[in-house]
Design a protein around this motif. Structure first.
Motif, PDB file in Angstrom:
ATOM      1  N   ALA A  54       0.853  -1.188   0.000  1.00 51.53           N
ATOM      2  CA  ALA A  54       0.000   0.000   0.000  1.00 51.53           C
ATOM      3  C   ALA A  54       0.887   1.236   0.000  1.00 51.53           C
ATOM      4  N   PRO A  55       0.442   2.401  -0.488  1.00 53.62           N
ATOM      5  CA  PRO A  55      -0.857   2.577  -1.151  1.00 53.62           C
ATOM      6  C   PRO A  55      -0.784   2.194  -2.627  1.00 53.62           C
ATOM      7  N   LEU A  56      -1.881   1.633  -3.126  1.00 50.77           N
ATOM      8  CA  LEU A  56      -1.964   1.172  -4.505  1.00 50.77           C
ATOM      9  C   LEU A  56      -3.045   1.987  -5.205  1.00 50.77           C
ATOM     10  N   THR A  57      -2.878   2.253  -6.493  1.00 45.72           N
ATOM     11  CA  THR A  57      -3.908   2.989  -7.231  1.00 45.72           C
ATOM     12  C   THR A  57      -4.495   2.109  -8.323  1.00 45.72           C
ATOM     13  N   VAL A  58      -5.679   2.499  -8.821  1.00 51.94           N
ATOM     14  CA  VAL A  58      -6.316   1.764  -9.917  1.00 51.94           C
ATOM     15  C   VAL A  58      -5.423   1.809 -11.161  1.00 51.94           C
ATOM     16  N   ASP A  59      -4.780   2.950 -11.408  1.00 52.11           N
ATOM     17  CA  ASP A  59      -3.872   3.058 -12.562  1.00 52.11           C
ATOM     18  C   ASP A  59      -2.813   1.958 -12.514  1.00 52.11           C
ATOM     19  N   GLU A  60      -2.217   1.769 -11.305  1.00 53.67           N
ATOM     20  CA  GLU A  60      -1.162   0.751 -11.167  1.00 53.67           C
ATOM     21  C   GLU A  60      -1.721  -0.652 -11.381  1.00 53.67           C
ATOM     22  N   VAL A  61      -2.933  -0.906 -10.846  1.00 54.72           N
ATOM     23  CA  VAL A  61      -3.540  -2.235 -10.999  1.00 54.72           C
ATOM     24  C   VAL A  61      -3.761  -2.530 -12.481  1.00 54.72           C
ATOM     25  N   VAL A  62      -4.300  -1.542 -13.208  1.00 53.64           N
ATOM     26  CA  VAL A  62      -4.586  -1.754 -14.631  1.00 53.64           C
ATOM     27  C   VAL A  62      -3.277  -1.948 -15.408  1.00 53.64           C
ATOM     28  N   ALA A  63      -2.252  -1.153 -15.067  1.00 53.19           N
ATOM     29  CA  ALA A  63      -0.958  -1.300 -15.756  1.00 53.19           C
ATOM     30  C   ALA A  63      -0.392  -2.700 -15.508  1.00 53.19           C
ATOM     31  N   ARG A  64      -0.465  -3.182 -14.276  1.00 50.26           N
ATOM     32  CA  ARG A  64       0.052  -4.518 -13.970  1.00 50.26           C
ATOM     33  C   ARG A  64      -0.740  -5.599 -14.701  1.00 50.26           C
ATOM     34  N   ALA A  65      -2.072  -5.431 -14.714  1.00 51.13           N
ATOM     35  CA  ALA A  65      -2.924  -6.419 -15.394  1.00 51.13           C
ATOM     36  C   ALA A  65      -2.562  -6.492 -16.880  1.00 51.13           C
ATOM     37  N   ARG A  66      -2.339  -5.318 -17.495  1.00 52.49           N
ATOM     38  CA  ARG A  66      -1.967  -5.296 -18.917  1.00 52.49           C
ATOM     39  C   ARG A  66      -0.620  -5.972 -19.136  1.00 52.49           C
ATOM     40  N   GLY A  67       0.247  -5.904 -18.110  1.00 49.89           N
ATOM     41  CA  GLY A  67       1.551  -6.549 -18.202  1.00 49.89           C
ATOM     42  C   GLY A  67       1.497  -8.046 -17.894  1.00 49.89           C
ATOM     43  N   GLY A  68       0.301  -8.573 -17.639  1.00 52.10           N
ATOM     44  CA  GLY A  68       0.145 -10.010 -17.437  1.00 52.10           C
ATOM     45  C   GLY A  68       0.099 -10.450 -15.985  1.00 52.10           C
ATOM     46  N   HIS A  69       0.065  -9.506 -15.029  1.00 48.82           N
ATOM     47  CA  HIS A  69       0.029  -9.870 -13.611  1.00 48.82           C
ATOM     48  C   HIS A  69      -1.297 -10.564 -13.282  1.00 48.82           C
ATOM     49  N   ALA A  70      -1.221 -11.878 -13.025  1.00 47.54           N
ATOM     50  CA  ALA A  70      -2.438 -12.692 -12.906  1.00 47.54           C
ATOM     51  C   ALA A  70      -3.375 -12.226 -11.786  1.00 47.54           C
ATOM     52  N   PRO A  71      -2.860 -11.907 -10.572  1.00 48.24           N
ATOM     53  CA  PRO A  71      -3.805 -11.476  -9.520  1.00 48.24           C
ATOM     54  C   PRO A  71      -4.555 -10.196  -9.901  1.00 48.24           C
ATOM     55  N   SER A  72      -3.873  -9.257 -10.561  1.00 51.66           N
ATOM     56  CA  SER A  72      -4.549  -8.017 -10.968  1.00 51.66           C
ATOM     57  C   SER A  72      -5.615  -8.318 -12.016  1.00 51.66           C
TER      58      SER A  72
END
Ligand SMILES: [Zn+2]
Length: 384
Positions: free
Chosen positions: A277-295
């Protein structure tokens, strides 16, 4: 006839005759009189390759302001007071100036209004105009506004505003008429005027942010309901875990509401133990686009929960288009694909057929533009 001109934007005299049922000669006489009075402006337009004479409402000499309050921010936009124009008007180009500031969580209404007044004056100066030119102010609040009393109700994300009548209080501060509505409905008005709900008779705008809310368009008109809480999709219970009351407790006092499954706080909260923490929605979406499975998992599950609630709504209203806006909309297909799957799974067979689910077009400008659209509606109603 002015109504017909307003609805069409820039019609020809033949178009006005068709829309009103008046004889062409009568339309011609009235148009001439209204042009002479300065209420209509005639111009040459090109339709189907031919030059035609078209008319439109004469823009009032003045500006309107749109004010968007969040629970931690306020943004103010200034726009010209011209009537909603032809198709090439995309809304964002209409903003002459825009200013924003952060607010403390749980701020008092008076503190929020002070900040808005300061930003308004800054934005007016940047737009090269002044308070004397201000015809109306539209305000959006992330809370229900009672259509009968004008008071801010609960459940709201703005505890410092509950019971306040913002239109009355703000009109004194801004020296202009003020109209207030809840922010999900303002997103709807903006998308209807300039974005993805343009020309849609039955549709809805869904805001996925700190709060979850929907704005409905039914029969081509925004639907406000009796008490200003229409569209509170965030407080539809999607999972009470069966048996004795379960599910997370919601700020509205219920358990298992959609908002407890699908807000920005939930998305970020589920991933902070993993990512820090702290985490933002922008970071979650960027990680998800990079293939981060939990995101990816969290965004997909969010889409599924939203789709399940929307499935019920589709069964009742059978909208043609659903427009997803708010902070979480930036996840785009990562969230929308699972949402579409759940929508089909949970809607009455056939009810979700052909429903288009898209992201909002106006992005971060949507709520300020919706407040501008609300102010323009007020000005035009007065003008007519
Ligand atoms: Zn709730």
């Amino acid at each position: 006839m002015l109504d017909a001109v307003l609805a069409a934007g820039e019609p020809t005299q033949a178009g006005i005759a068709a829309a009103t049922g008046l004889a062409p000669a009568t339309v011609s006489n009235i148009v001439r009189d209204l042009c002479r009075e300065g209420r209509l402006t005639a111009s040459t337009a090109v339709r189907g390759g031919r030059r035609v004479r078209a008319v439109r409402l004469t823009p009032l000499p003045g500006v309107v302001a749109g004010v968007d309050f969040g629970h931690r921010h306020v943004r103010v936009g200034i726009a010209g007071a011209a009537a909603t124009g032809p198709v090439e008007d995309d809304g964002a180009t209409r903003l002459l100036a825009e200013r924003g500031a952060d607010l403390a969580e749980g701020h008092d209404a008076a503190v929020g209004l002070d900040a808005a007044v300061a930003l308004l004056d800054e934005a007016l100066a940047a737009a090269g105009t002044a308070r004397a030119e201000l015809l109306a102010v539209g305000i959006g609040l992330p809370a229900p506004v009672d259509a009968r009393t004008g008071a801010v109700g609960e459940p709201g994300i703005l505890p410092g505003w509950v019971g306040i009548r913002p239109a009355t209080v703000a009109a004194e501060r801004f020296d202009a008429p003020v109209v207030v509505d809840n922010d999900a409905l303002l997103g709807t008005l903006a998308e209807q005027a300039w974005g993805a709900l343009r020309g849609i008779e039955d549709g809805l705008y869904l805001k996925l942010s700190d709060g979850v809310g929907a704005g409905l368009v039914l029969g081509g008109r925004p639907y406000r309901g009796r008490s200003g809480t229409a569209g509170e999709l965030g407080h539809v219970v999607v999972d009470d875990s069966g048996g004795p009351p379960g599910g997370a407790v919601c700020r509205c006092g219920n358990r298992g509401c959609l908002e407890t499954w699908a807000s920005t706080a939930t998305v970020v909260g589920l991933l902070e133990p993993l990512l820090g923490a702290p985490l933002t929605v922008d970071e979650v979406v960027a990680r998800a686009r990079g293939g981060h499975a939990p995101s990816r998992r969290v965004l997909a599950d969010t889409g599924e929960h939203v789709g399940r609630a929307l499935g019920g709504l589709c069964s009742i209203l059978t909208p043609a288009r659903i427009v997803v806006g708010g902070e979480l909309a930036q996840a785009e297909e990562l969230l929308l694909d699972p949402l579409r799957g759940a929508l089909e799974r949970w809607a009455l067979p056939g009810a979700a057929d052909g429903v288009e689910v898209t992201t909002a077009r106006l992005g971060r400008h949507a709520h300020v533009l919706g407040a501008v659209a609300l102010a323009l509606d007020h000005v035009l109603a007065t003008q007519l």
